[in-house]
Design a protein around this motif. Sequence first.
Motif, PDB file in Angstrom:
ATOM      1  N   LEU A 314       0.816  -1.215   0.000  1.00  0.00           N
ATOM      2  CA  LEU A 314       0.000   0.000   0.000  1.00  0.00           C
ATOM      3  C   LEU A 314       0.849   1.264   0.000  1.00  0.00           C
ATOM      4  N   ARG A 315       1.998   1.249   0.659  1.00  0.00           N
ATOM      5  CA  ARG A 315       2.885   2.419   0.591  1.00  0.00           C
ATOM      6  C   ARG A 315       3.397   2.609  -0.839  1.00  0.00           C
ATOM      7  N   TYR A 316       3.704   1.504  -1.480  1.00  0.00           N
ATOM      8  CA  TYR A 316       4.151   1.567  -2.880  1.00  0.00           C
ATOM      9  C   TYR A 316       3.040   2.139  -3.766  1.00  0.00           C
ATOM     10  N   ALA A 317       1.814   1.649  -3.566  1.00  0.00           N
ATOM     11  CA  ALA A 317       0.685   2.158  -4.343  1.00  0.00           C
ATOM     12  C   ALA A 317       0.455   3.643  -4.088  1.00  0.00           C
ATOM     13  N   ALA A 318       0.636   4.065  -2.843  1.00  0.00           N
ATOM     14  CA  ALA A 318       0.476   5.485  -2.520  1.00  0.00           C
ATOM     15  C   ALA A 318       1.476   6.329  -3.288  1.00  0.00           C
ATOM     16  N   ARG A 319       2.695   5.804  -3.418  1.00  0.00           N
ATOM     17  CA  ARG A 319       3.753   6.568  -4.101  1.00  0.00           C
ATOM     18  C   ARG A 319       3.519   6.647  -5.603  1.00  0.00           C
ATOM     19  N   GLY A 350      18.277 -11.446   5.635  1.00  0.00           N
ATOM     20  CA  GLY A 350      18.815 -10.721   6.767  1.00  0.00           C
ATOM     21  C   GLY A 350      18.707  -9.211   6.691  1.00  0.00           C
ATOM     22  N   THR A 351      18.155  -8.694   5.593  1.00  0.00           N
ATOM     23  CA  THR A 351      17.999  -7.245   5.414  1.00  0.00           C
ATOM     24  C   THR A 351      16.530  -6.865   5.552  1.00  0.00           C
ATOM     25  N   LEU A 352      16.267  -5.794   6.290  1.00  0.00           N
ATOM     26  CA  LEU A 352      14.904  -5.299   6.449  1.00  0.00           C
ATOM     27  C   LEU A 352      14.559  -4.400   5.270  1.00  0.00           C
ATOM     28  N   LEU A 353      13.450  -4.690   4.605  1.00  0.00           N
ATOM     29  CA  LEU A 353      13.000  -3.897   3.454  1.00  0.00           C
ATOM     30  C   LEU A 353      11.730  -3.145   3.837  1.00  0.00           C
ATOM     31  N   ASP A 354      11.817  -1.819   3.835  1.00  0.00           N
ATOM     32  CA  ASP A 354      10.631  -1.004   4.087  1.00  0.00           C
ATOM     33  C   ASP A 354       9.894  -0.657   2.807  1.00  0.00           C
ATOM     34  N   GLU A 355      10.609  -0.703   1.680  1.00  0.00           N
ATOM     35  CA  GLU A 355      10.024  -0.364   0.393  1.00  0.00           C
ATOM     36  C   GLU A 355       9.816  -1.623  -0.437  1.00  0.00           C
ATOM     37  N   PHE A 356       8.831  -1.579  -1.309  1.00  0.00           N
ATOM     38  CA  PHE A 356       8.524  -2.725  -2.150  1.00  0.00           C
ATOM     39  C   PHE A 356       9.674  -2.967  -3.123  1.00  0.00           C
ATOM     40  N   PRO A 357      10.198  -4.204  -3.215  1.00  0.00           N
ATOM     41  CA  PRO A 357      11.367  -4.459  -4.067  1.00  0.00           C
ATOM     42  C   PRO A 357      11.016  -4.451  -5.551  1.00  0.00           C
ATOM     43  N   GLU A 358      11.945  -3.983  -6.361  1.00  0.00           N
ATOM     44  CA  GLU A 358      11.738  -3.978  -7.808  1.00  0.00           C
ATOM     45  C   GLU A 358      11.909  -5.362  -8.416  1.00  0.00           C
ATOM     46  N   SER A 359      12.720  -6.190  -7.790  1.00  0.00           N
ATOM     47  CA  SER A 359      13.039  -7.506  -8.333  1.00  0.00           C
ATOM     48  C   SER A 359      12.004  -8.545  -7.934  1.00  0.00           C
ATOM     49  N   ALA A 360      11.489  -9.276  -8.927  1.00  0.00           N
ATOM     50  CA  ALA A 360      10.535 -10.347  -8.645  1.00  0.00           C
ATOM     51  C   ALA A 360      11.185 -11.468  -7.850  1.00  0.00           C
ATOM     52  N   SER A 361      12.463 -11.723  -8.091  1.00  0.00           N
ATOM     53  CA  SER A 361      13.143 -12.794  -7.360  1.00  0.00           C
ATOM     54  C   SER A 361      13.319 -12.423  -5.888  1.00  0.00           C
ATOM     55  N   VAL A 362      13.577 -11.133  -5.612  1.00  0.00           N
ATOM     56  CA  VAL A 362      13.664 -10.689  -4.228  1.00  0.00           C
ATOM     57  C   VAL A 362      12.301 -10.830  -3.547  1.00  0.00           C
ATOM     58  N   LEU A 400      -3.342   0.967  10.111  1.00  0.00           N
ATOM     59  CA  LEU A 400      -3.213   0.923   8.648  1.00  0.00           C
ATOM     60  C   LEU A 400      -2.871   2.315   8.114  1.00  0.00           C
ATOM     61  N   GLU A 401      -3.619   3.307   8.549  1.00  0.00           N
ATOM     62  CA  GLU A 401      -3.415   4.676   8.094  1.00  0.00           C
ATOM     63  C   GLU A 401      -2.013   5.163   8.438  1.00  0.00           C
ATOM     64  N   ALA A 402      -1.545   4.863   9.645  1.00  0.00           N
ATOM     65  CA  ALA A 402      -0.218   5.314  10.074  1.00  0.00           C
ATOM     66  C   ALA A 402       0.887   4.638   9.263  1.00  0.00           C
ATOM     67  N   LEU A 403       0.738   3.356   8.984  1.00  0.00           N
ATOM     68  CA  LEU A 403       1.778   2.628   8.254  1.00  0.00           C
ATOM     69  C   LEU A 403       1.837   3.019   6.783  1.00  0.00           C
ATOM     70  N   VAL A 404       0.684   3.360   6.208  1.00  0.00           N
ATOM     71  CA  VAL A 404       0.644   3.728   4.785  1.00  0.00           C
ATOM     72  C   VAL A 404       0.963   5.208   4.594  1.00  0.00           C
TER      73      VAL A 404
END
Length: 427
Positions: A314-319, A350-362, A400-404
């Motif tokens: 949802l954050r990705y969609a908002a952007r 082992g890495t925290l991802l806050d943003e939606f990844p561009e790679s389908a394999s990721v 939900l509102e706060a996270l997005v």
Amino acid sequence: MSAIVVVGAQWGDEGKGKVIDFLSEQADMVVRHQGGSNAGHTVVVHDQEYKLHLIPSGILYPDTVCVIANGVVVDPKTLLDEMAYLRQRGVDTDRLKISAQAHVVMPYHARLDALNELRRGDQKLGTTLRGIGPAYMDKAARIGIRVGDLLHPAEFRERLERVLEEKNRLLSKAYDADPFTFEELYDTFLEYGEALRPYVTNTSIIINQAIDRGDRVLFEGAQGTMLDIDHGTYPYVTSSHPVAGGATIGAGVGPTKIHRVYGVAKAYTTRVGDGPFPTELRDALGDQIRQRGHEFGTTTGRPRRVGWLDTVVLRYAARVNGLSGLAVTRLDVLDGLPELQIASAYQYRGTLLDEFPESASVLAEATPVYETVPGWTEPIGQVRRLADLPAAARHYLDRLEALVGVPIVLVSVGRERSSTIPLEELF
């Protein structure tokens, strides 16, 4: 605000039809700007259910002009059948306008769609087999047939002869499939053209004139952000642009004429077809939510995959859409669950991802990082004010509102028109 775009903020099937139907009561015009009969909206009005595929759901309001704009690919038979279905149920379709520039889905598109999926085997994309992808391919290859061509027999004959020779060669040589007969297609689609002639016009002109007059114009997309051909989970995507920017191209209006963009999201997540889905529930709880939410495709009847709410998506969609607000649907489906999970991030090696990844394999390897929040026991289907929701339901929406990072402007707690709670003036 006279021009609003409504988009799906997940993988489609978010309940856009219900939100658009609700907003259509205030709209003078509703514009469908992309996709084809692979999409479906289900709208419930006074216990009557309407299933629509091409015609905007605003057609259910007697004073709303409905437009199928240039970015849509139109299967004429499906459209004419849908018009007849509505007329049989007492709905006037004379207010429908169809762009002469919209491309036509031909029978060879559907056959090639099915043959391509069969050839892919385990790597299939999970298309609806309606010919939508091949129709958009022909549009990009500049060999497509447009609705306006069906109104001019000589031009249509010339275009169909040229393209059918190529398609029949492809069918027979590459797929060992039967070719199509020219005269049968030609005569059938000329008849379709005549039936549609009263509705065909330059829709860009009438949409821009409506906005310039200050009319309330609602742009309706099909599918969802995560199925956008550029911004979705490629290659498991559709063949057009469900994101908000697609509305300007698909309807022939400039971006400066769009005033707000609302995203629609379920209170959980679903998707149809193949591809990575980090929060998917492959257990009895997923089956329970699927049954309670009637999560089966409007167009295909396929069971939808079900998962917890994913705020990374949802954050990705908002952007990528520039969302002004979020409409949350199907909140009532979560009634009675003792606790709920919200994905706030992903873990990848082992890495925290806050943003939606561009790679389908990721994305395929990513695992969700969940927050656990309490559920509610009370049924909420009859609630009509935000303040009357259980405290746990309000907390869920607040989180939900706060996270997005986008305000919630509407909450839906049932399938009927009346079970919609607007939190502010939307038009």
